[in-house]
Design a protein around this motif. Structure first.
Motif, PDB file in Angstrom:
ATOM      1  N   UNK A   1       0.866  -1.181   0.000  1.00 19.12           N
ATOM      2  CA  UNK A   1       0.000   0.000   0.000  1.00 19.12           C
ATOM      3  C   UNK A   1       0.901   1.228   0.000  1.00 19.12           C
ATOM      4  N   UNK A   2       0.771   2.052  -1.040  1.00 23.77           N
ATOM      5  CA  UNK A   2       1.552   3.286  -1.159  1.00 23.77           C
ATOM      6  C   UNK A   2       0.647   4.424  -0.703  1.00 23.77           C
ATOM      7  N   UNK A   3       1.027   5.051   0.419  1.00 28.37           N
ATOM      8  CA  UNK A   3       0.208   6.132   0.983  1.00 28.37           C
ATOM      9  C   UNK A   3       0.852   7.476   0.671  1.00 28.37           C
ATOM     10  N   UNK A   4       0.028   8.403   0.164  1.00 27.99           N
ATOM     11  CA  UNK A   4       0.491   9.763  -0.178  1.00 27.99           C
ATOM     12  C   UNK A   4      -0.508  10.781   0.374  1.00 27.99           C
ATOM     13  N   UNK A   5      -0.073  12.053   0.411  1.00 27.37           N
ATOM     14  CA  UNK A   5      -0.948  13.123   0.902  1.00 27.37           C
ATOM     15  C   UNK A   5      -2.128  13.324  -0.041  1.00 27.37           C
ATOM     16  N   UNK A   6      -3.148  14.046   0.432  1.00 27.30           N
ATOM     17  CA  UNK A   6      -4.350  14.304  -0.374  1.00 27.30           C
ATOM     18  C   UNK A   6      -3.993  15.034  -1.665  1.00 27.30           C
ATOM     19  N   UNK A   7      -3.113  16.036  -1.577  1.00 33.00           N
ATOM     20  CA  UNK A   7      -2.715  16.799  -2.768  1.00 33.00           C
ATOM     21  C   UNK A   7      -1.970  15.939  -3.770  1.00 33.00           C
TER      22      UNK A   7
ATOM     23  N   UNK B   1      -3.091  14.659  -7.636  1.00 34.16           N
ATOM     24  CA  UNK B   1      -2.217  14.836  -8.798  1.00 34.16           C
ATOM     25  C   UNK B   1      -1.908  13.505  -9.480  1.00 34.16           C
ATOM     26  N   UNK B   2      -1.774  12.432  -8.707  1.00 36.48           N
ATOM     27  CA  UNK B   2      -1.389  11.124  -9.257  1.00 36.48           C
ATOM     28  C   UNK B   2      -2.584  10.247  -9.656  1.00 36.48           C
ATOM     29  N   UNK B   3      -3.771  10.565  -9.189  1.00 36.30           N
ATOM     30  CA  UNK B   3      -4.910   9.668  -9.383  1.00 36.30           C
ATOM     31  C   UNK B   3      -5.265   9.422 -10.849  1.00 36.30           C
TER      32      UNK B   3
ATOM     33  N   UNK C   1      -2.365   2.456  -4.546  1.00 32.37           N
ATOM     34  CA  UNK C   1      -2.107   3.848  -4.180  1.00 32.37           C
ATOM     35  C   UNK C   1      -3.314   4.375  -3.421  1.00 32.37           C
ATOM     36  N   UNK C   2      -3.085   4.921  -2.209  1.00 28.75           N
ATOM     37  CA  UNK C   2      -4.184   5.443  -1.405  1.00 28.75           C
ATOM     38  C   UNK C   2      -3.845   6.819  -0.848  1.00 28.75           C
TER      39      UNK C   2
END
Length: 183
Positions: free
Chosen positions: A19-25, A29-31, A64-65
């Motif tokens: 599970x790759x966790x990233x910030x909301x911003x 951008x990546x979604x 990606x979450x």
């Protein structure tokens, strides 16, 4: 990857779920490229593991979450081994009756009765030729009475429909008592 790997003999086995966790911003951008990134990251993990002789408990899968606790520009990765359920193995023991103390592995469906065509042949005049059947599947075994003359009982209750069994279940067919045991 190796920090969460288990060593089985000489083989290193890594978890297959990432599970790759990233910030909301960053997620916003990546979604648009999410599916592509997840596939590419999974392929990269598999390639790196192959180069260093690491195997997986299942093929690598990356998701990606969005995580509000992750700082913008940072990436946090969690891994997990997939829990494989352990299938229970059972056996049927003749507690009272003929043949006494005989054990039958319950590794397939067993037909029970007096007839020699059964898997479990019981010498009891109160048992029908084709008395009952125990179906072995992926879970607990299921006992089915085959319209026997004198009935089938589990833990003292008459079986009128398919009955799920558990380790310790006691079955009475005629004057014979059988017990289900976990191996």
């Amino acid at each position: 990857m190796e920090a969460k790997a288990s060593h089985e003999g000489q083989t290193i086995i890594a978890p297959g779920t990432y599970t790759v966790r990233v910030s909301a911003g960053d997620f916003a951008r990546l979604s648009a490229h999410r599916q592509y990134l997840e596939q590419e990251w999974a392929a990269l993990i598999a390639e790196v593991a192959r180069r260093v002789s690491i195997e997986f408990d299942e093929p690598p899968d990356v998701m990606l979450v969005e995580d509000s606790n992750v700082v913008a520009g940072a990436v946090e990765i969690d891994t997990a081994f997939v829990e494989t359920p352990v299938l229970k193995r059972y056996r049927l023991r003749v507690v009272k009756g003929v043949p006494p103390d005989r054990v039958f592995p319950l590794d397939r469906t067993l037909a029970i009765g007096r007839s020699t065509s059964n898997d479990v042949i019981l010498s009891d005049p109160r048992i029908s030729r084709r008395h009952a059947r125990i179906e072995a599947g992926s879970g607990e075994p299921i006992l089915i009475d085959l319209d026997s003359t004198n009935g089938t009982f589990v833990d003292g209750k008459r079986v009128t429909e398919p009955q799920r069994l558990a380790a310790g279940s006691v079955m009475t067919l005629g004057n014979t008592t059988l017990a289900l045991e976990e191996e």
